[in-house]
Design a protein around this motif. Structure first.
Motif, PDB file in Angstrom:
ATOM      1  N   LEU A  27       0.831  -1.200   0.000  1.00  0.00           N
ATOM      2  CA  LEU A  27       0.000   0.000   0.000  1.00  0.00           C
ATOM      3  C   LEU A  27       0.865   1.249   0.000  1.00  0.00           C
ATOM      4  O   LEU A  27       1.823   1.354   0.752  1.00  0.00           O
ATOM      5  N   ARG A  56      -0.508   7.432  -0.890  1.00  0.00           N
ATOM      6  CA  ARG A  56      -1.599   8.094  -1.610  1.00  0.00           C
ATOM      7  C   ARG A  56      -2.839   7.189  -1.730  1.00  0.00           C
ATOM      8  O   ARG A  56      -3.935   7.658  -1.962  1.00  0.00           O
ATOM      9  N   ASP A  57      -2.675   5.880  -1.560  1.00  0.00           N
ATOM     10  CA  ASP A  57      -3.807   4.957  -1.573  1.00  0.00           C
ATOM     11  C   ASP A  57      -4.482   4.884  -0.205  1.00  0.00           C
ATOM     12  O   ASP A  57      -5.681   4.643  -0.106  1.00  0.00           O
TER      13      ASP A  57
END
Length: 72
Positions: A5, A8-9
């Protein structure tokens, strides 16, 4: 096959979870409450029937008294 991950996710997901947690309790505050009582004349304490009882500040919520002056 695991995907790492990225920052920004994760941020949009955290913002969404935060908003849900912050706004969900507001729905429980909007619950209706039951108001009961008896309406009587001020001079002789006789029960008044057919009186409109409205919540202060809200002309759409209210009740009409019964034969004994009670409102539910």
């Amino acid at each position: 096959m695991t995907r790492k991950l990225r920052k920004r996710d994760v941020i949009p997901l955290l913002v969404t979870v935060f908003l849900l947690v912050a706004l969900l309790p507001m729905a429980s505050l909007a619950q209706s409450r039951r108001v009961t009582g008896k309406i009587t004349a001020s001079g002789n304490s006789e029960a008044l029937q057919g009186v409109n009882v409205l919540l202060k500040g809200n002309s759409r919520k209210g009740a009409i008294t019964d034969n004994q002056g009670g409102s539910r």
